[in-house]
Design an enzyme around this catalytic site. Structure first.
Site, short mmCIF file in Angstrom:
data_model
loop_
_atom_site.label_atom_id
_atom_site.label_comp_id
_atom_site.label_asym_id
_atom_site.label_seq_id
_atom_site.Cartn_x
_atom_site.Cartn_y
_atom_site.Cartn_z
N ASP A 167 40.84 54.38 63.50
CA ASP A 167 40.72 53.05 62.73
C ASP A 167 40.48 53.05 61.22
OD1 ASP A 167 39.38 50.54 62.03
OD2 ASP A 167 38.03 50.30 63.50
N GLU A 190 33.53 50.03 69.30
CA GLU A 190 34.57 49.65 68.63
C GLU A 190 35.78 50.35 69.17
OE1 GLU A 190 34.24 49.24 64.49
OE2 GLU A 190 32.65 47.83 64.85
N LYS A 248 27.61 44.36 56.92
CA LYS A 248 27.73 45.29 57.86
C LYS A 248 27.29 46.58 57.62
CE LYS A 248 30.65 46.98 61.67
NZ LYS A 248 31.89 46.52 62.44
N ASP A 273 34.47 40.85 67.55
CA ASP A 273 34.62 41.99 66.44
C ASP A 273 33.87 41.76 65.08
OD1 ASP A 273 35.52 43.92 64.74
OD2 ASP A 273 37.45 43.86 65.08
P1 ADP Z 1 37.76 46.01 58.76
O1 ADP Z 1 37.72 46.51 60.21
O2 ADP Z 1 37.23 46.83 57.60
O3 ADP Z 1 37.17 44.59 58.64
P2 ADP Z 1 40.36 45.13 58.85
O4 ADP Z 1 40.68 46.01 60.27
O5 ADP Z 1 40.71 43.82 58.81
O6 ADP Z 1 39.26 45.82 58.20
O7 ADP Z 1 41.86 45.59 57.86
C1 ADP Z 1 41.71 45.14 56.66
C2 ADP Z 1 42.70 45.88 55.81
O8 ADP Z 1 43.92 45.94 56.42
C3 ADP Z 1 42.87 45.34 54.47
O9 ADP Z 1 42.75 46.35 53.29
C4 ADP Z 1 44.38 44.60 54.25
O10 ADP Z 1 44.90 44.81 53.15
C5 ADP Z 1 44.94 45.53 55.17
N1 ADP Z 1 46.19 45.01 55.76
C6 ADP Z 1 46.09 44.08 56.63
N2 ADP Z 1 47.51 43.64 56.82
C7 ADP Z 1 48.21 44.61 56.35
C8 ADP Z 1 49.72 45.09 56.38
N3 ADP Z 1 50.61 44.21 56.92
N4 ADP Z 1 49.99 46.22 55.62
C9 ADP Z 1 49.20 46.67 55.12
N5 ADP Z 1 47.85 46.49 55.12
C10 ADP Z 1 47.33 45.68 55.59
MG MG Z 2 37.56 46.70 61.99
#
Ligand code: ADP
Ligand code: MG
Length: 619
Positions: A208, A186, A87, A25
């Site tokens: 998502d 995705e 990205k 991913d």
């Molecule tokens: P991306 O797909 O953009 O790479 P992610 O799916 O990894 O992002 O998500 C990252 C986001 O998820 C960040 O804003 C992070 O603060 C939030 N996040 C991660 N864990 C938690 C949680 N336990 N509660 C709320 N938000 C969360």
């Molecule tokens: Mg993502």
């Protein structure tokens, strides 16, 4: 280029040989790698136990490169040399930059190349190169964990990624020395992780909510094929906006809202983020900013983020409208992205769809897990029945034949990857080249199909018409890339072409082409058989002309010759004027009948010629 360069799933390995495969991913904020071990797909941690690799690359003056958490920590001190969220730049040209560049802290190099280059202390880099660094770290992590080389990977991309963005992703993988089995969407990967592909059919919504982006995808699953019906979302809405809303509140509480001190702003954001993540588990959290200490409870937190969550639901409504669906037609809702851990998000999504969303798999990892399962199948580690049918060819692929007819080699709706070969032959005596015209569409004639490309196979040894054996192979790889190879089998002479059939064709154009083919099916059949008879007539006329030229003087007397020529001209006229295939077929028969005696004489003579000077028992 090797003929079967891309291994076909299920055929690629002996059953006892397990191949290391992984799903990646490649996220805007974080990236992950997962693999199937003992039948279970799991993401792989680094040496500190961290599964998520921040998608950040830092370049330093010594030419060194740091990826991940260490790079992320450099972002605030050294933003110019710390590439985050690359990205968003993948597959983008300079012309797209005007829109994006204002939001990015980078300096772009003046360059002639269409790919934007970012200036860093370590030299100019592209988004593709930065992505390759992230992929390399993940590759190494997997190979160290598994104790062997990866034979291939599946990389996920957003459903809305266009060809250029997908190509850029493949290029990054190539730079990282990864063999890409397939790029998958995705949302599709997330649905696979939940085993939804094992269901017969249904509409799936994939919600998502990541760090900086929100994507909603509406998929239709039927017979194991996922079709993207609609995508929507907001490329500037995510968990980071939750952080900003909380940080704003913190600054107000601490009476610091007027401050421009970057270190205080940064601290507010960090406190906000920690508070947010804690509030996914508990009802309230103690917070501190500078001198100020206080408590953020759920009621306030919900008020702060509710407008943002509502925005995502509006995008869901729009996507459903685009797909011409009602929300009660959605069978499953898959939750993806770290921000779907937020209880308010889950509640609001459940209320909107009037159905509980799927949340059992870690929303950070679900995409990588689905990709790993797909990679495992593509590596040939699973029996054939488990082969997922993910993509189909939307329109048939074929070749131009004599008479402007199209011979379909691969029918529409065939699942890919696929390889099909068919044999063709020459039309004329002594023909040494064959023009291969690749077409796409459902209609019977060239002018009603879409031309994808042409090439010429040369160097066919001169033979009588119909004797050469030319094998034409159509191969569509997992990403829909079509390669066509032509080979004259006696000499091994080859030529080939690579084409992207989907390029520049929208769903609605595909639909129009399909509708036309149905509407014209009857006419097309009639036209096809007429064209076939015309080709047949041409062949007969040419054969007769060639024969008469070579031995007509010797084998035919004057009146025979006249008679034959009259019959010949009659067919030639019919060939031009006749619109009925049956009538033309009859006319061909008439000429063949008239020429029968001549054909017989020619055969006898050639046998005599061949035997001359040889003893009978030699034959
Ligand atoms: P991306 O797909 O953009 O790479 P992610 O799916 O990894 O992002 O998500 C990252 C986001 O998820 C960040 O804003 C992070 O603060 C939030 N996040 C991660 N864990 C938690 C949680 N336990 N509660 C709320 N938000 C969360
Ligand atoms: Mg993502």
């Amino acid at each position: 280029m090797a003929l079967l360069q891309i291994s076909e799933p299920g055929m690629s390995t002996a059953p006892h040989q397990h191949r290391f495969a992984a799903g990646i991913d490649l996220g805007t904020t974080n990236s992950l790698i997962a693999t199937v071990r003992s039948g279970v797909a799991e993401t792989l941690p680094d040496e500190h136990g961290e599964h998520l690799l921040p998608s950040v690359v830092h370049y330093n003056a010594e030419g060194g490169v740091v990826v991940g958490q260490k790079a992320r920590m450099k972002a605030s001190q050294d933003p110019q040399n710390t590439l985050a969220s690359v990205k968003r730049l993948m597959g983008r040209g300079k012309e797209d930059l005007t829109l994006l560049a204002g939001h990015l802290p980078y300096t772009f190099a003046e360059t002639d190349s269409s790919v934007p280059r970012i200036k860093t202390v370590a030299g100019e880099v592209t988004a593709i190169e930065a992505s390759a660094k992230i992929l390399s770290v993940l590759k190494r992590r997997a190979e160290e964990t598994l104790g062997g080389e990866l034979s291939g990977v599946v990389i996920t991309v957003p459903a809305y990624f266009d060809e250029a963005q997908r190509e850029a992703t493949r290029d990054a993988a190539k730079l990282a020395d990864l063999n890409v089995y397939r790029l998958i969407n995705e949302p599709t990967a997330a649905a696979i992780a939940y085993g939804l592909d094992k269901k017969a059919e249904g509409i799936i919504a994939v919600y998502d909510l990541g760090g900086g982006t929100f994507d909603i995808s509406i998929l239709r699953l039927s017979k194991g094929v996922f079709e993207v019906l609609a995508t929507g979302g907001n490329s500037a809405l995510g968990g980071d906006d939750f952080d900003h809303a909380i940080a704003q509140w913190l600054l107000e509480q601490a009476e610091l809202e007027q401050t421009h001190d970057p270190s205080i702003l940064r601290q507010a954001l960090m406190v906000a983020r920690d508070a947010k993540e804690a509030l996914s588990q508990q009802a309230a959290v103690d917070v501190q900013l500078g001198e100020w200490q206080g408590r953020l409870d759920n009621t306030v937190y919900r008020q702060l983020i509710e407008p943002l969550v509502k925005k995502t639901l509006m995008a869901c409504r729009r996507a459903l409208r685009d797909a011409e669906l009602d929300k009660d037609q959605v069978v499953d809702i898959v939750m993806v992205g770290g921000s779907t851990r937020v209880p308010l998000v889950r509640e609001q999504v459940a209320a909107f769809f009037e159905k509980e969303p799927l949340v059992d798999i870690d929303p950070d990892r679900v995409v990588a897990i689905g990709a790993a399962q797909q990679a495992d199948v593509l590596a040939g580690n699973k029996p054939d029945e488990e082969m997922l049918l993910l993509d189909v060819i939307p329109l048939s692929l074929g070749l131009e034949m004599m008479g402007g007819l199209v011979e379909k080699v691969i029918a529409r709706n065939t699942t890919i990857p696929i390889t099909r070969a068919q044999e063709f032959t020459t039309f004329k005596d002594g023909q040494t080249a064959l023009s291969i015209h690749v077409l796409q569409g459902e209609r019977e004639t060239v002018e009603h199909n879409r031309s994808l490309g042409k090439f010429v196979l040369r160097g066919i040894p001169p033979m009588v018409a119909g004797a050469a054996r030319i094998k034409v192979t159509f191969q569509v790889d997992a990403d829909g890339l079509l390669s066509v190879y032509a080979e004259e089998t006696t000499t091994g002479t080859r030529a080939s072409i690579e084409i992207k059939p989907s390029y520049g064709l929208t769903d609605s154009e595909i639909e129009t082409m399909l509708k036309d083919s149905i509407a014209h099916a009857g006419d097309d059949m009639a036209l096809r058989s007429l064209r076939e008879q015309q080709v047949e007539a041409d062949r007969s006329l040419q054969a007769l002309d060639a024969a008469m030229q070579s031995d007509g003087e010797q084998l035919l007397n004057e009146s025979e010759r006249k008679q034959l020529l009259a019959a010949r001209d009659k067919l030639a006229r019919e060939r031009e004027n006749q619109n009925d295939s049956e009538a033309l077929k009859a006319a061909i028969k008439v000429l063949e009948k008239a020429a029968e005696f001549y054909v017989e004489r020619r055969m006898n003579r050639s046998v005599r010629d061949a035997m001359a000077g040889h003893r009978v028992d030699e034959f």
